[in-house]
Motif scaffolding. Sequence first.
Motif, PDB file in Angstrom:
ATOM      1  N   THR A 246       8.730  -6.162 -10.083  1.00  0.00           N
ATOM      2  CA  THR A 246       7.505  -6.039  -9.318  1.00  0.00           C
ATOM      3  C   THR A 246       7.326  -4.614  -8.828  1.00  0.00           C
ATOM      4  O   THR A 246       8.294  -3.871  -8.662  1.00  0.00           O
ATOM      5  N   PRO A 247       6.082  -4.189  -8.591  1.00  0.00           N
ATOM      6  CA  PRO A 247       5.839  -2.827  -8.083  1.00  0.00           C
ATOM      7  C   PRO A 247       6.476  -2.626  -6.711  1.00  0.00           C
ATOM      8  O   PRO A 247       6.720  -3.597  -5.971  1.00  0.00           O
ATOM      9  N   PRO A 248       6.741  -1.380  -6.337  1.00  0.00           N
ATOM     10  CA  PRO A 248       7.425  -1.124  -5.058  1.00  0.00           C
ATOM     11  C   PRO A 248       6.635  -1.588  -3.830  1.00  0.00           C
ATOM     12  O   PRO A 248       7.210  -1.844  -2.785  1.00  0.00           O
ATOM     13  N   TRP A 249       5.293  -1.690  -3.960  1.00  0.00           N
ATOM     14  CA  TRP A 249       4.488  -2.017  -2.783  1.00  0.00           C
ATOM     15  C   TRP A 249       4.471  -3.516  -2.475  1.00  0.00           C
ATOM     16  O   TRP A 249       3.947  -3.924  -1.425  1.00  0.00           O
ATOM     17  N   ALA A 253       4.049  -5.244   1.273  1.00  0.00           N
ATOM     18  CA  ALA A 253       2.829  -6.041   1.437  1.00  0.00           C
ATOM     19  C   ALA A 253       3.154  -7.432   1.969  1.00  0.00           C
ATOM     20  O   ALA A 253       2.449  -7.963   2.836  1.00  0.00           O
ATOM     21  N   ILE A 254       4.234  -8.032   1.454  1.00  0.00           N
ATOM     22  CA  ILE A 254       4.638  -9.361   1.953  1.00  0.00           C
ATOM     23  C   ILE A 254       5.037  -9.272   3.420  1.00  0.00           C
ATOM     24  O   ILE A 254       4.656 -10.134   4.239  1.00  0.00           O
ATOM     25  N   LEU A 259       3.696 -10.235   9.165  1.00  0.00           N
ATOM     26  CA  LEU A 259       3.448  -9.677  10.490  1.00  0.00           C
ATOM     27  C   LEU A 259       2.025  -9.971  10.940  1.00  0.00           C
ATOM     28  O   LEU A 259       1.772 -10.301  12.109  1.00  0.00           O
ATOM     29  N   SER A 260       1.060  -9.879  10.002  1.00  0.00           N
ATOM     30  CA  SER A 260      -0.334 -10.176  10.349  1.00  0.00           C
ATOM     31  C   SER A 260      -0.497 -11.638  10.723  1.00  0.00           C
ATOM     32  O   SER A 260      -1.225 -11.969  11.667  1.00  0.00           O
TER      33      SER A 260
END
Length: 388
Positions: A246-249, A253-254, A259-260
Amino acid sequence: MSAVTAARPRSRGRAALGWIALVVGLLLVSLVGGLFVYGGYTERALLDPDSAGPDGTRAVVRVIEQQGVRVIVARDRPAAERALAGADATLVMRDAPMLSDDALRELSSRARHVVLVEPRSRALDVLMNGSSLGGFVDDTAAADCAVAAPDNARTARVGELLVAGDGVTGCFPVGSEFGLLSLEDGGRSVTALDGLSTLTNSTLPREGDAALALGVLGKTDTLVWYVPAPADADPGAAPPTLSDLTPPWVTPAIALLLLSALTAAMWRGRRFGPLVTERLPVTVRATETTEGRARLYATARDAPHALDELRRASRTRLVRLLGLAARTSPPDVADAVAERLGADRSRVRGILVDDVPRTDRDLVAAADRLRDLEESVRVAVRTEGTPR
């Protein structure tokens, strides 16, 4: 103690339980997500020597142990190497895609006999002189070879077929392919067969599968059953995990989403104190309602609709004054008013039903006529009821 004071500790307890449940849920989601991203999963039921399920191999292990063979289950590569060190042993191995070719050869060289119970083309090519996978059948075949174990079993139920390489002996032939391959080299041997069709708990009682299993696995006093683990991979040769693909971001993001979600839950779930009770229903003065509706009509500039409301209220009062039925139609009310006053019927109908105002001035004039008409009826009714 009042009811409000008694209920307050209970409400706080429920709120605390809600927060605890939220935190536990978030921790579980994080744990499961971490396992999917960073963890590995090994299916232990398939050909596992400790599994009693249909695809496990506990039955054949117990049968081998009853013959005096010591069975060692090694669930990683270091444990298998320790069990094979200094012992004249047979190594049973499933497919190990995490091992490099050199690691596969090095581990196999530690055992006197090697049995591949889930052969794949790479292991067959590396350990059995270029052998490979063939087709598949679900049928019984005769041994038809000079290898001791298959010859003693005579028949066995084969599944996945194999193609023999140079110097490799094939048994249980089906056309040009075989159900078992054997490579002898200076007292050492490498055997390959489809363990799912011959060694599992559900297939062992079939045909000559039990005899074949005893002959192939019981050649030495020690049997090392190696169950490959993802951590057995050589440095730099490990299969990529989901986090590698998977991409580093994705991971930040998860974390940001979690947190959101926590912030939103705290925002929407906050409480400033006990709820304030209010007596209901709340009484609203009629003049406030009338003024509010009047402002709406004025804003909409809908004079006909406003006049209709005034007419409806006026007709309701006229019906009560004249003693008419509540369901009397507007034209009939107008006729009754005209008859009581002795006025022109068409003019009264225009006031109560037909006239359409175009401007606010027309609306005011029509309202005045309605008021005058209603007052005239009230005077006429009062006059008639006065004794002479």
